[in-house]
Design a protein around this motif. Structure first.
Motif, PDB file in Angstrom:
ATOM      1  N   THR A 118     -31.303   0.491 -39.295  1.00 46.20           N
ATOM      2  CA  THR A 118     -31.697   1.891 -39.142  1.00 46.20           C
ATOM      3  C   THR A 118     -32.098   2.155 -37.703  1.00 46.20           C
ATOM      4  N   GLN A 119     -31.595   3.271 -37.163  1.00 39.37           N
ATOM      5  CA  GLN A 119     -31.985   3.669 -35.815  1.00 39.37           C
ATOM      6  C   GLN A 119     -32.940   4.858 -35.908  1.00 39.37           C
ATOM      7  N   ILE A 120     -34.031   4.790 -35.171  1.00 38.61           N
ATOM      8  CA  ILE A 120     -34.991   5.891 -35.095  1.00 38.61           C
ATOM      9  C   ILE A 120     -35.035   6.361 -33.650  1.00 38.61           C
ATOM     10  N   ASP A 121     -34.800   7.648 -33.437  1.00 37.89           N
ATOM     11  CA  ASP A 121     -34.701   8.187 -32.074  1.00 37.89           C
ATOM     12  C   ASP A 121     -36.009   8.056 -31.308  1.00 37.89           C
ATOM     13  N   HIS A 122     -37.106   8.565 -31.899  1.00 36.37           N
ATOM     14  CA  HIS A 122     -38.393   8.548 -31.194  1.00 36.37           C
ATOM     15  C   HIS A 122     -39.543   8.444 -32.183  1.00 36.37           C
ATOM     16  N   LEU A 123     -40.578   7.712 -31.785  1.00 33.99           N
ATOM     17  CA  LEU A 123     -41.827   7.650 -32.538  1.00 33.99           C
ATOM     18  C   LEU A 123     -42.975   7.986 -31.601  1.00 33.99           C
ATOM     19  N   VAL A 124     -43.918   8.768 -32.101  1.00 39.49           N
ATOM     20  CA  VAL A 124     -45.128   9.079 -31.346  1.00 39.49           C
ATOM     21  C   VAL A 124     -46.312   8.654 -32.210  1.00 39.49           C
ATOM     22  N   ILE A 125     -47.060   7.665 -31.731  1.00 41.74           N
ATOM     23  CA  ILE A 125     -48.227   7.184 -32.461  1.00 41.74           C
ATOM     24  C   ILE A 125     -49.468   7.885 -31.903  1.00 41.74           C
ATOM     25  N   CYS A 126     -50.211   8.534 -32.788  1.00 39.13           N
ATOM     26  CA  CYS A 126     -51.405   9.265 -32.360  1.00 39.13           C
ATOM     27  C   CYS A 126     -52.548   8.996 -33.329  1.00 39.13           C
ATOM     28  N   ARG A 127     -53.676   9.656 -33.125  1.00 41.62           N
ATOM     29  CA  ARG A 127     -54.849   9.412 -33.971  1.00 41.62           C
ATOM     30  C   ARG A 127     -54.599   9.839 -35.423  1.00 41.62           C
ATOM     31  N   SER A 128     -53.743  10.825 -35.632  1.00 41.01           N
ATOM     32  CA  SER A 128     -53.461  11.308 -36.987  1.00 41.01           C
ATOM     33  C   SER A 128     -52.466  10.431 -37.738  1.00 41.01           C
ATOM     34  N   GLY A 129     -51.630   9.683 -37.004  1.00 42.89           N
ATOM     35  CA  GLY A 129     -50.624   8.848 -37.644  1.00 42.89           C
ATOM     36  C   GLY A 129     -49.392   8.669 -36.771  1.00 42.89           C
ATOM     37  N   ILE A 130     -48.214   8.636 -37.406  1.00 39.63           N
ATOM     38  CA  ILE A 130     -46.968   8.408 -36.677  1.00 39.63           C
ATOM     39  C   ILE A 130     -46.049   9.620 -36.845  1.00 39.63           C
TER      40      ILE A 130
ATOM     41  N   LEU B 277     -56.966   7.126 -36.966  1.00 34.08           N
ATOM     42  CA  LEU B 277     -56.689   5.823 -36.371  1.00 34.08           C
ATOM     43  C   LEU B 277     -57.474   5.663 -35.074  1.00 34.08           C
ATOM     44  N   SER B 278     -57.959   4.467 -34.836  1.00 35.63           N
ATOM     45  CA  SER B 278     -58.569   4.163 -33.543  1.00 35.63           C
ATOM     46  C   SER B 278     -57.440   3.845 -32.554  1.00 35.63           C
TER      47      SER B 278
ATOM     48  N   GLU C 205     -57.152   1.171 -30.895  1.00 36.66           N
ATOM     49  CA  GLU C 205     -56.774  -0.227 -31.147  1.00 36.66           C
ATOM     50  C   GLU C 205     -55.761  -0.306 -32.292  1.00 36.66           C
ATOM     51  N   GLN C 206     -55.964   0.510 -33.332  1.00 30.32           N
ATOM     52  CA  GLN C 206     -55.013   0.543 -34.441  1.00 30.32           C
ATOM     53  C   GLN C 206     -53.671   1.132 -33.995  1.00 30.32           C
ATOM     54  N   MET C 207     -53.707   2.127 -33.129  1.00 30.62           N
ATOM     55  CA  MET C 207     -52.480   2.704 -32.578  1.00 30.62           C
ATOM     56  C   MET C 207     -51.696   1.625 -31.815  1.00 30.62           C
ATOM     57  N   GLN C 208     -52.400   0.846 -31.004  1.00 29.59           N
ATOM     58  CA  GLN C 208     -51.759  -0.235 -30.256  1.00 29.59           C
ATOM     59  C   GLN C 208     -51.206  -1.310 -31.191  1.00 29.59           C
ATOM     60  N   ASP C 209     -51.937  -1.578 -32.250  1.00 30.75           N
ATOM     61  CA  ASP C 209     -51.499  -2.559 -33.240  1.00 30.75           C
ATOM     62  C   ASP C 209     -50.183  -2.126 -33.891  1.00 30.75           C
ATOM     63  N   LEU C 210     -50.074  -0.845 -34.230  1.00 33.96           N
ATOM     64  CA  LEU C 210     -48.841  -0.299 -34.815  1.00 33.96           C
ATOM     65  C   LEU C 210     -47.684  -0.417 -33.825  1.00 33.96           C
ATOM     66  N   ALA C 211     -47.945  -0.047 -32.582  1.00 30.30           N
ATOM     67  CA  ALA C 211     -46.906  -0.102 -31.550  1.00 30.30           C
ATOM     68  C   ALA C 211     -46.418  -1.531 -31.345  1.00 30.30           C
ATOM     69  N   THR C 212     -47.330  -2.484 -31.295  1.00 26.97           N
ATOM     70  CA  THR C 212     -46.970  -3.893 -31.111  1.00 26.97           C
ATOM     71  C   THR C 212     -46.127  -4.395 -32.275  1.00 26.97           C
ATOM     72  N   SER C 213     -46.522  -4.025 -33.495  1.00 27.27           N
ATOM     73  CA  SER C 213     -45.791  -4.444 -34.685  1.00 27.27           C
ATOM     74  C   SER C 213     -44.372  -3.880 -34.689  1.00 27.27           C
ATOM     75  N   LEU C 214     -44.231  -2.612 -34.326  1.00 29.88           N
ATOM     76  CA  LEU C 214     -42.917  -1.969 -34.302  1.00 29.88           C
ATOM     77  C   LEU C 214     -42.026  -2.571 -33.217  1.00 29.88           C
ATOM     78  N   GLN C 215     -42.589  -2.793 -32.047  1.00 32.57           N
ATOM     79  CA  GLN C 215     -41.811  -3.370 -30.948  1.00 32.57           C
ATOM     80  C   GLN C 215     -41.359  -4.792 -31.264  1.00 32.57           C
ATOM     81  N   SER C 216     -42.181  -5.528 -31.989  1.00 28.62           N
ATOM     82  CA  SER C 216     -41.820  -6.906 -32.326  1.00 28.62           C
ATOM     83  C   SER C 216     -40.676  -6.967 -33.341  1.00 28.62           C
TER      84      SER C 216
END
Length: 253
Positions: free
Chosen positions: A63-75, A173-174, A176-187
């Motif tokens: 699956t290809q996803i064009d863009h994701l924006v992670i913010c305090r409210s979610g993704i 989301l804090s 730190e949680q935003m960064q955690d999501l980004a790291t997980s997705l990038q990995s």
């Protein structure tokens, strides 16, 4: 000399037509995604984490996803479309329509495409905290959105950042949680060009298979006959298994 000039012009014209048929859709799609990525860069980096052009592998597909924006409210999950002309569609339809003068072209409902992306994200993100998802469809190019019926945002690229800021109205989301999501997705992002080519081939094959079923007026999902129905937007073909299956097909297909 005149004949040589005429043949040269004819060759250039044919080359241009070939370019339009084979390369133009890919280039337009890339241009649209590039424009959206540039707009997203203007968001405050202390409040938003931007990820572009991600590929994820699930059990039987990619699956290809064009863009994701992670913010305090979610993704915020963004599906980008580069079109011109008038765009018609409603949220639950299988296909939407592009109209340029009297010429009409169908394309897959981008809202449904984006819900698939949300489903994939939920599957691959294993978090101990709840995450909200906000699907958005963004049209770039010179398209005019006409008769769009949707509870989810279907917008022009000029409205994108303002729409994201309105959605980011909760502090769930804090950072730190935003960064955690980004790291997980990038990995889990696949950068292998062989896999991305397989993804493109997979989409083409699925389109061809669906077209064969549709020609026979058979539901591609349930493999049973479609029946004639009438809705608020006119007559169409629908699956017998409704509401379990919401597949629809235009009467003009």
């Amino acid at each position: 000399m005149a004949l040589y000039l005429l043949l040269s012009l004819l060759f250039l014209f044919l080359l241009y037509q070939l370019f339009k048929l084979n390369l133009s859709p890919k280039i337009k799609g890339a241009v649209g995604e590039y424009r959206v990525a540039n707009k997203l860069k203007r968001l405050n980096k202390k409040e938003y984490i931007i990820l572009n052009n991600l590929f994820f592998k699930t059990a039987n597909a990619t699956t290809q996803i064009d863009h994701l924006v992670i913010c305090r409210s979610g993704i915020v999950v963004i599906e980008t479309k580069y079109y011109k002309g008038w765009i018609h569609g409603y949220e639950k339809a299988r296909y939407w329509t592009q109209t340029i003068y009297e010429h009409k072209t169908r394309f897959k409902n981008p809202i449904q495409q984006n819900w698939v992306h949300v489903f994939v994200l939920k599957k691959i993100l294993n978090t101990t905290y709840p995450v909200q998802y906000f699907p958005i469809v963004v049209f770039t190019g010179n398209a005019t959105l006409k008769n769009i019926s949707s509870e989810l945002p279907v917008i022009y690229s000029s409205q994108l950042n303002q729409t994201i800021k309105k959605l980011n109205d909760q502090k769930l989301l804090s950072y730190e949680q935003m960064q955690d999501l980004a790291t997980s997705l990038q990995s889990q992002h696949i950068s292998d060009t062989k896999i991305t080519k397989q993804h493109s081939a997979q989409i083409r094959k699925k389109i061809q298979i669906n077209a064969r079923y549709e020609k026979q007026k058979v539901c591609p999902r349930c493999k049973i006959k479609l029946i004639k129905k009438k809705g608020r937007y006119g007559k169409f073909y629908g699956c017998v298994n409704f509401p379990e299956c919401t597949y629809t097909l235009s009467r003009n297909a």
